[in-house]
Design an enzyme around this catalytic site. Structure first.
Site, PDB file in Angstrom:
ATOM      1  CD  GLU A   1     -26.019 -13.683 -20.844  1.00 40.81           C
ATOM      2  OE1 GLU A   1     -26.176 -14.051 -22.027  1.00 40.81           O
ATOM      3  OE2 GLU A   1     -26.070 -14.455 -19.877  1.00 40.81           O
TER       4      GLU A   1
ATOM      5  CD  GLU B   1     -30.092 -16.361 -21.629  1.00 34.64           C
ATOM      6  OE1 GLU B   1     -30.063 -17.494 -22.126  1.00 34.64           O
ATOM      7  OE2 GLU B   1     -29.540 -15.386 -22.152  1.00 34.64           O
TER       8      GLU B   1
ATOM      9  CD  GLN C   1     -15.773 -25.190 -30.070  1.00 37.09           C
ATOM     10  OE1 GLN C   1     -14.800 -25.243 -30.810  1.00 37.09           O
ATOM     11  NE2 GLN C   1     -16.148 -26.202 -29.334  1.00 37.09           N
TER      12      GLN C   1
END
Lengths: 634, 634, 634
Positions: C315, C144, C364
């Site tokens: 992605e 990216e 997370q």
């Protein structure tokens, strides 16, 4: 006096072969003046001491020979790169402590002694060469002081200068500590070199410290300007001018103006409307392509006073600009209207900015009188129309105004420092008062805070002055008209503390502003008989007569027949009521004007301007959008 | 216990000749306490080691002789200029890396060891001189920790301290790397001195890194406070106090409070409403001159717990302040209401801030009990009324509350670090829960996150605790009332990662928050039977009973008879439904209160406070705006 | 070509004992590809020169043995701490001059020669070890580019590099001064080493200076990427890929793409909707859990072109992410819809990000195909469904589109530099045009600004190109379809100045954009026959035919049968009118689609996607929310 038009021109931007044709077209369009020179330092002096006068000599000769009168600008707003390389510490420093780099303009610190010397040198060199040149009929010093927020700099030069300024003002740190109240929060100093600039403190610094720095910074602008004025006067008898901006309060224009002969300003009505003038979205949409109907008038009146009667518009918006958030085109006719409004307010000269739109660099999207390809831009025909109309109209002379408004820069600094309410701003308050006067059809004078003679006026306003000066206090004590002062007037000492007795301490009027409230936008203080205060409200006490009360019964206006204190910030409608009632009392004629119509009386004529986007009719005359109407005064 | 009033006073701001008269007027007004000393370091020690005790001795003597009890403040929030000159690296550094300069207050870094030594020295010197003075009845350490965002500093001192703290906590970088999950994005460290402070990273730093720094920073506040507490205890038996602020979550008040005898706080209801409390514009307008009706109560209850039962209001707003965006005056009566509300929540003493409005420096527009010219300000009469009323009322004693709310500072740091939704804030969530309890007319206890005994309560809330401590987990496993926990409770490890098994890991209740959604303000999660979640929604799974569902059929509340997990953030109306239903289950009486009325029961009395701007009637009694009503409990 | 699915995986985050099971579950779910390696530099090379290949060898072996094809990522987006310690000046510097510190990712300066050498070394080492490994079927370089605004850095390395770049481009400062128009404001340079980076100037720097720096910065990304591509090609024949992002215009993707084999991108529809795509609040609410119905399509079409026909989604969002202001969950079915939409636009492979939600560090709260506790997350079943459906569907092949849109990165830099109106943005303009095409049911190709062959198209759009390239100009001169260009197209020179003659300078069409207005959001330019321009309006002059006029009579569209110039920015409804009228003229079939339905034709099939939150019916088929419908083309 015959009023004239002019234009700003940068011969160094164009092929020398174009100059003569440009000059001829200027003359053909009816222009009298051309301003050159500003920003050309690098072309005048490409390296230290190597002057390239030849091109400028030829430009002066070409323009002058065509019949134009030249305003020569000193180029000190754009020091060249080689000079910055020599003294990199001349760059200003922003409030976050970051050096403001070379690459645009105004990259200098007013406090820097070395740069001052350089400015004396370049201005002197230009004065020496052109001071007696018959084509040079005026001089402009620098360009737009404070543009890009450059009055305040947090550099080492500023720190050293400020410490010295403090030492001179207070003589001892003990005196300074007492004056500032440094006992509060253990802020006392033992030596002047401990005093830092009031940025980046943990929380807000002492307001007296900030006010002192604001005074210091303003003094540096005055000193910077004076150096060039002094050197130029050695060589020339032509008038000296600076081109001020709109809504700039960071330095004392009265003090700068004292060293100059004419006050000029740069008028960009549309750019201003969008981001420098408060207003409702509906107002901003209504006047999107015209500018605020009172903003130009306010600054004309202000700078007429700063210029001690001599006022110019040095840069007049001719079309879309490049620097506002949005840049629409003016309504057809506005380039004419703005010029006529300036003349009606006493302008001697109106110069459009600029001759030909520059195709490169920062302002390439800023319209001129010509397009970049040299075709006529829309404003050229309007300028030509004004020039023609000027031939027919008898000389416009300023008239004595029945009303005046006192405007004080120090108070602006004080309230910037300590607004108490997030939307309190000195200019905003003064402009609110001024707009109410304008909506009543009045012609207004603006006065300095040390004015000593109010004799000619029937109504004087003094909103938001942190303290009344001794001359004003004396003048008020014998004033036979009506003065409306406040809110927040005469409530502080010279060091921005609260006096004892608490203010206002007025001649023969017992009033105390016992408690102050700032009011959020969601709230208001309702008055009896309609009306309301916004933003600000003072709880007034004392033996003076109460002229008006809030719905809760608190005094809203107190005073006596000659002196009234206004305890809050009226909204527009309420300000209208108050002003009209005072005018009725004082025998001043007011008018009911349609929304967007404005009137200005000169000594001989009444001018009517239509800022609205639709035709408006008043007293039998229908005026088209952007229309100007004038008639001899009866 | 007899409740008392007091006031904050700065003798060094006034002529010594005024002190005795001031003291007499304090006594006349019914005040018992006077706080002095804070911020006076420069006047106590004008240069290193040269103490000027004489004026302070006389001030103590004058005030004490008049019958006042003195709270002596250590002046460590305002280190004098000479000390900053000696150790310029004691200045804090902001998140952008800029040094925060001298010129206001709190210009010190909690991590700086040299400054800590200086604080021990000055506190010790004051303790030595006044520790046994009979007029000194309490000590305040420093002033308002974290005011002006001073808990977090990004200085070299902080960096060195943090590296050492990490070394002590984790013992090896390997352990630290594993604890923080540094394998993610190759962030592993080889040596502790590689660990920088988590500011100015390219994108967000590791949340475990940030949480560690937040813990470190809080620990420094605790250590800083403890140094002064320890040295003062050598010299005095008087109680030690710190004056906390409102809605400050940057350090662990429970931990600071453990070293002190009394928790006091500074209550500015109107300033808070405008810029520290969420609320609709309509609410902010309704309570503009009263403050939020639950904010004071929340902090009284919080600090009563932090003070292990002993709570004071050290600074009580008496009129307009100077520091909020807008500063209107309180409704007449509020200075009385706020005091009574504090007493009803267990305050021993309420001190107004300040005695006389200072005419200079930063707070000159902050009202006091006297005006700058020494005339009575409006609040003085209200204070006098409270003092008189206190004489008549039997002693107010705190009662056992039926409901409690667990409040955890670490969780606030965790969610600051990782909000997941832009409007998620720990205080906001806890306060939303608290407000629902208050609207139901309940009196509430606030508990620390390591509370081990819930025995006295019928209802316990634990919203947003990142993890349940072992004591709470144990207490819940035998709890016979109803606990409502969540959202976001017990969903993280101690190092701010997701545990396996995924949380909440509750005793005897099988629930997993399988997926989390943050909800923008435009959206909501509608519940069956009305109601909605805003901001936050967790997809709950597991075998526990489902008590409520979303309209889409997902569980909204799961658990068992004693322990319910709330899977989202209810809006106010829904929170009311949930709380009232739980109270009905638990046999707790709730009330229907008019909007703006609030109730607080003490051991002997029921107090009713009207925060609304209009009279409200409840159970036959009509209470005026700003009115307080009390009656013995049946 | 058979379309395939994949997933991103970080073996270093998990116990080695889990790898085989993970691989088996991937295969079971129907996944073909697994991407590993990116971000693992520290684990591959824990200290300089000490390579730990063993774990990566085993990971490759385990995944490959299970039947997965591996995309190996170079880890250069996350240089390890020891490398930063060796060369701290490799860190990037933000626009305020602050070093952007280690502690997250992308902490490198593209200009830093030392870091480039390191990247060549690590990529070479990986290429050497795995270049011929049969399991490695593709390589991803870095991750990216520009993420976290890293293209532009204001470091010393960048300054030195930029000065050298200027010297190479302009050869003399004189040429540079002329090209940039430095005569304006005395900005001329004497030496290249005087040229600073264009940040922190007093006011805006010369736009030509900024554009040069933007070109320089883009060139560094290209050079940085090429170094790794070149070294990898020594060792491998597998295709080289970079994973671009959405709405990134800071570097020239066409130029980076020229050195690679496949263009992939990272598609996060919901995160994008909230903060990177303009839209009304109603639109943002309507598509809150689906993403904007045209955003994915636009980027698929763009990157298909950047990849010279080969495009992947590297992605794909599978559930809530962690980085948007609010992170709701996708509507059930969207993880399937997004994949199918990618395939319909020519994607060869769609990889979900990531396999298992990481329980630690920054991401997370970013969902994966598995929960942190390894249970299935909702998207896994959707991925499995897609894999199954792929087995049944005949190969999807890209079709020739009848319409095309030219997209130019340099123009984006130019308008960033000189927007003239606060809401002018190149992507926004191009996307507005693209959306109108999509609402008409068209399938679109996106073309580079130097495209020389327009032969296959019936309609070509070129909005906002600062200038037409010579190839495009040539192609337009013989184009037999209809080209709609403008607004703002071909109005600048290569150095961002205004050309003479003024643009657009079109083949055989006489049009001049004589004056430009930017329009605030409160205003509009109404057109005859309905419709309006927002944001932007050019006063067009010239002899070309006028196809449409404003209500005030100004030309709105001018041109000839093949080439139309659009003088303003149409709102959506007006863009629809214009596009449909042009399609009617050109014989292109358009569709009337319900709000939220979108169509994409491949060579063999028509795909219909329902982005709306309710079922939609079109041509007899009712498609549920998040539903995908396909049928063979007739």
């Amino acid at each position: 006096m015959k009023r004239t038009l002019g234009v700003c021109y940068y011969p160094e931007h164009w092929l020398e072969t174009q100059w003569a044709d440009d000059a001829a077209r200027m003359i053909e369009a009816g222009l009298t003046w051309v301003r050159i020179g500003e920003f050309a330092w690098q072309r005048i002096e490409p390296s230290r001491g190597q002057f390239a006068w030849d091109w400028l000599d030829r430009a002066v000769q070409t323009l002058g020979a065509a019949g134009l009168k030249i305003i020569m600008g000193t180029p000190t707003a754009t020091p060249p790169r080689w000079l910055v390389d020599e003294m990199p510490d001349m760059l200003p420093v922003d409030t976050d402590g970051r050096v403001r780099k070379f690459g645009s303009r105004r990259h200098y610190d007013f406090s820097h002694q070395g740069y001052r010397t350089e400015c004396r040198r370049i201005a002197g060199a230009m004065g020496e060469r052109y001071g007696k040149n018959p084509h040079i009929a005026a001089w402009q010093i620098d360009n737009e002081y404070d543009c890009h927020d450059t009055t305040l700099s947090y550099s080492e030069a500023a720190r050293a200068g400020f410490q010295d300024w403090c030492a001179q003002r207070y003589q001892s740190t003990d005196a300074l500590n007492r004056a500032w109240g440094n006992v509060f929060w253990s802020m006392d100093y033992d030596r002047f070199d401990q005093i830092e600039l009031p940025n980046l403190t943990v929380t807000e610094p002492n307001p007296a410290h900030v006010l002192a720095f604001r005074r210091y910074a303003s003094d540096q602008v005055v000193a910077f300007n004076r150096i060039q004025a002094d050197v130029l006067r050695k060589y020339t008898d032509a008038p000296l001018v600076h081109n001020y901006m709109g809504r700039i309060t960071t330095f004392d224009h009265w003090a700068v103006g004292a060293d100059l002969d004419i006050a000029s300003w740069d008028s960009y009505p549309i750019g201003f409307l969008s981001d420098r003038i408060e207003g409702t979205p509906a107002e901003k949409q209504r006047f999107l392509r015209q500018g605020h109907p009172d903003n130009q008038a306010f600054h004309h009146d202000l700078y007429r006073a700063v210029g001690k009667g001599r006022m110019w518009v040095m840069e007049q918006q001719p079309g879309p600009v490049n620097w506002a958030p949005y840049n629409p085109a003016p309504l057809p006719g506005m380039a004419r209207l703005w010029a006529w409004e300036a003349f009606a307010h006493g302008a001697e000269t109106v110069c459009y900015f600029r001759w030909r739109q520059a195709p490169f660099a920062q302002e390439q999207m800023h319209a001129g009188l010509l397009r970049p390809d040299s075709a006529d831009a829309p404003a050229l025909a309007e300028a030509r129309q004004v020039a023609t109309e000027l031939l027919d109209l008898p000389d416009v002379e300023a008239a004595a105004s029945p009303v005046a408004l006192i405007f004080d820069y120090e108070s602006a600094w004080a309230w910037d420092t300590q607004p108490q309410g997030a939307d309190f701003d000195m200019f905003r308050l003064a402009f609110a008062a001024y707009r109410a006067l304008r909506r009543a059809g009045l012609s207004i004078d603006i006065l300095p805070p040390d004015v000593s003679d109010l004799g000619g006026y029937k109504l004087v306003l003094a909103p938001g002055l942190m303290r009344l000066s001794d001359p004003v206090r004396a003048a008020l004590s014998t004033f036979e008209g009506t003065a409306l002062i406040g809110p927040r007037t005469d409530t502080k000492t010279d060091e921005l503390s609260i006096p004892t007795p608490m203010g206002p301490n007025l001649p023969d009027v017992d009033i105390t502003a016992a408690l102050t409230e700032s009011i959020p936008p969601t709230d208001e203080i309702a008055l009896q008989d309609g009306g309301r205060f916004l933003h600000w409200f003072e709880h007034l006490e004392g033996k003076a007569e109460v002229f008006r009360r809030t719905q809760a019964g608190f005094p809203a206006i107190m005073g006596n027949v000659h002196l009234r204190y206004l305890g809050g910030w009226p909204d527009d409608e309420t300000f209208d009521q108050i002003i009209r009632a005072l005018c009725d009392e004082a025998g001043i004629t007011t008018h009911d004007l349609p929304d967007g119509l404005r009137v200005r009386d000169t000594g001989t004529h009444r001018f009517v301007f239509n800022y609205a986007p639709e035709p408006l009719t008043w007293r039998g005359a229908t005026i088209p959008p952007a229309g100007v109407h004038w008639e001899p005064l009866g």
